[in-house]
Design an enzyme around this catalytic site. Sequence first.
Site, mmCIF file in Angstrom:
data_model
loop_
_atom_site.group_PDB
_atom_site.id
_atom_site.type_symbol
_atom_site.label_atom_id
_atom_site.label_comp_id
_atom_site.label_asym_id
_atom_site.label_seq_id
_atom_site.Cartn_x
_atom_site.Cartn_y
_atom_site.Cartn_z
ATOM 1 N N HIS A 69 34.145 26.451 11.052
ATOM 2 C CA HIS A 69 33.383 27.032 9.942
ATOM 3 C C HIS A 69 32.007 26.360 9.957
ATOM 4 C CE1 HIS A 69 33.301 27.966 5.302
ATOM 5 N NE2 HIS A 69 32.192 28.335 5.910
ATOM 6 N N GLU A 71 34.008 31.009 11.409
ATOM 7 C CA GLU A 71 34.004 31.355 9.979
ATOM 8 C C GLU A 71 32.600 31.114 9.456
ATOM 9 O OE1 GLU A 71 36.778 28.916 7.872
ATOM 10 O OE2 GLU A 71 38.473 29.667 8.990
ATOM 11 N N ASP A 124 37.541 21.785 12.078
ATOM 12 C CA ASP A 124 36.524 21.325 11.115
ATOM 13 C C ASP A 124 36.735 19.875 10.680
ATOM 14 O OD1 ASP A 124 35.554 23.899 11.110
ATOM 15 O OD2 ASP A 124 36.184 24.368 9.060
ATOM 16 N N HIS A 125 38.021 19.519 10.424
ATOM 17 C CA HIS A 125 38.234 18.194 9.835
ATOM 18 C C HIS A 125 38.173 17.064 10.848
ATOM 19 C CE1 HIS A 125 38.327 19.826 5.996
ATOM 20 N NE2 HIS A 125 39.452 20.499 6.152
ATOM 21 N N ARG A 141 27.968 20.399 6.714
ATOM 22 C CA ARG A 141 28.544 19.098 6.370
ATOM 23 C C ARG A 141 29.601 18.611 7.354
ATOM 24 N NH1 ARG A 141 31.688 21.430 1.288
ATOM 25 N NH2 ARG A 141 33.764 21.563 2.163
ATOM 26 N N HIS A 142 30.194 19.508 8.130
ATOM 27 C CA HIS A 142 31.088 19.004 9.189
ATOM 28 C C HIS A 142 30.679 19.585 10.553
ATOM 29 C CE1 HIS A 142 33.147 22.644 7.940
ATOM 30 N NE2 HIS A 142 33.872 22.079 6.999
ATOM 31 N N GLY A 155 44.196 24.277 9.975
ATOM 32 C CA GLY A 155 43.328 23.130 10.201
ATOM 33 C C GLY A 155 43.856 21.846 9.585
ATOM 34 N N HIS A 156 43.821 21.776 8.270
ATOM 35 C CA HIS A 156 44.072 20.510 7.576
ATOM 36 C C HIS A 156 45.420 19.890 7.934
ATOM 37 C CE1 HIS A 156 44.974 17.816 4.183
ATOM 38 N NE2 HIS A 156 43.691 17.527 4.303
ATOM 39 N N HIS A 184 45.139 29.539 5.412
ATOM 40 C CA HIS A 184 44.738 28.620 4.339
ATOM 41 C C HIS A 184 45.950 27.941 3.723
ATOM 42 C CE1 HIS A 184 42.202 26.646 1.381
ATOM 43 N NE2 HIS A 184 41.264 26.858 2.274
ATOM 44 N N GLY A 185 45.994 26.627 3.928
ATOM 45 C CA GLY A 185 47.064 25.820 3.339
ATOM 46 C C GLY A 185 48.374 25.889 4.115
ATOM 47 N N ARG A 217 31.148 8.653 9.341
ATOM 48 C CA ARG A 217 30.322 7.557 9.839
ATOM 49 C C ARG A 217 29.000 8.053 10.432
ATOM 50 N NH1 ARG A 217 32.791 2.371 10.555
ATOM 51 N NH2 ARG A 217 33.923 2.171 8.620
ATOM 52 N N ARG A 237 29.133 25.777 8.058
ATOM 53 C CA ARG A 237 28.700 25.904 6.659
ATOM 54 C C ARG A 237 27.179 25.842 6.546
ATOM 55 N NH1 ARG A 237 31.868 25.274 2.255
ATOM 56 N NH2 ARG A 237 34.084 25.262 2.721
ATOM 57 N N ASN A 249 41.907 25.133 13.719
ATOM 58 C CA ASN A 249 40.629 24.862 13.067
ATOM 59 C C ASN A 249 40.311 23.367 13.212
ATOM 60 O OD1 ASN A 249 38.849 23.959 10.952
ATOM 61 N ND2 ASN A 249 39.071 25.947 9.980
ATOM 62 N N THR A 301 36.947 23.214 -0.116
ATOM 63 C CA THR A 301 37.366 24.122 0.950
ATOM 64 C C THR A 301 37.129 25.539 0.431
ATOM 65 O OG1 THR A 301 39.225 24.807 2.362
ATOM 66 C CG2 THR A 301 39.790 24.102 0.143
ATOM 67 N N THR A 302 37.297 26.525 1.285
ATOM 68 C CA THR A 302 37.103 27.907 0.843
ATOM 69 C C THR A 302 38.016 28.170 -0.356
ATOM 70 O OG1 THR A 302 36.769 28.413 3.167
ATOM 71 C CG2 THR A 302 37.005 30.282 1.683
ATOM 72 N N GLU A 324 41.750 38.659 7.225
ATOM 73 C CA GLU A 324 42.569 37.452 7.190
ATOM 74 C C GLU A 324 43.056 37.311 5.761
ATOM 75 O OE1 GLU A 324 40.870 33.736 8.648
ATOM 76 O OE2 GLU A 324 42.247 32.582 7.385
HETATM 77 N N1 PXP Z 1 41.154 30.357 6.915
HETATM 78 C C1 PXP Z 1 39.973 30.219 6.266
HETATM 79 C C2 PXP Z 1 39.174 31.435 5.964
HETATM 80 C C3 PXP Z 1 39.495 28.945 5.911
HETATM 81 O O1 PXP Z 1 38.329 28.823 5.266
HETATM 82 C C4 PXP Z 1 40.266 27.816 6.247
HETATM 83 C C5 PXP Z 1 39.774 26.446 5.898
HETATM 84 O O2 PXP Z 1 38.640 26.159 6.649
HETATM 85 C C6 PXP Z 1 41.487 28.017 6.922
HETATM 86 C C7 PXP Z 1 41.904 29.306 7.222
HETATM 87 C C8 PXP Z 1 42.362 26.881 7.328
HETATM 88 O O3 PXP Z 1 42.890 26.282 6.187
HETATM 89 P P1 PXP Z 1 43.654 24.902 6.302
HETATM 90 O O4 PXP Z 1 42.629 23.860 6.684
HETATM 91 O O5 PXP Z 1 44.210 24.690 4.931
HETATM 92 O O6 PXP Z 1 44.698 25.056 7.346
#
Ligand code: PXP
Length: 237
Positions: free
Chosen positions: A43, A70, A9-10, A49-50, A213-214, A191-192, A18, A45, A7, A100-101, A151
């Site tokens: 994602h 997403e 996104d970040h 925003r990103h 992602g994160h 997620h996480g 910036r 949104r 992912n 986040t979600t 998921e």
């Molecule tokens: N799955 C879903 C549905 C999410 O919304 C996210 C965060 O965008 C992730 C997975 C990835 O989560 P993380 O950034 O904590 O790895």
Amino acid sequence: MARLSVNVDHVATLREARGGKLPDPVAAAILAEMAGADGITIHLRGDRRHIKDRDLYILRNVVHTHLNLEMAATPQVLEKALEVVPDMVTLVPERPGEKTTEGGLDVEANYDLISETIGELQTKEILVSLFINPDIDSVKSSAKLRSDYVELNTTAYTEAKTASKESEELERLGQMAELAEKLGLGLNAGHGLNYKNIQRLLEIEQIEEVSIGHALVARAVLVGFYGAVEEMVELVR
Ligand code: PXP
């Protein structure tokens, strides 16, 4: 063997800090594929925003693996998905302003909307996944809706404060994975997830793909920081 969808996104979050062009999530996606990633997740949104529409369009053209979009089940983003045709759409709940979600979809409460959205996406042969909490009702409703995948939201596992809570959450995920398999659903998880908790999760053999992602972006910033400073020190001296 499970697949990894990265992912990005970040990377876009950092760009938007910036409001310029860098770092470009498209470049990150290309690097991720070169490093062996099996797919790219973004994602889009409602508030953009990103990830921006521009990122979605370019990524559709440059991602050679598997593009997972997403999105919330809103007409505006659905229109984009139907135009761009990603390989997979993961429907997620979206609360404006959330960091986040925050949880899985309330599938029963949004049954008709989700059903219509799945139908439109599947007409274009886009695989659909529903981001759900690991509970029996959510898995059963997803199967009733004829989603291709679910998921499983791994937050309760990744945020467990004790070893016993972690094992309990893992067991719950394992049971829901078995139920999903029995009901004919493909299985993703995310997620996480991070460098410490990924391996135990992947003992659940039904998991086909994880989306991360994160933790990846956080690691990349630190691992890359040393070399970046060294290069600048050279230039300054
Ligand atoms: N799955 C879903 C549905 C999410 O919304 C996210 C965060 O965008 C992730 C997975 C990835 O989560 P993380 O950034 O904590 O790895």
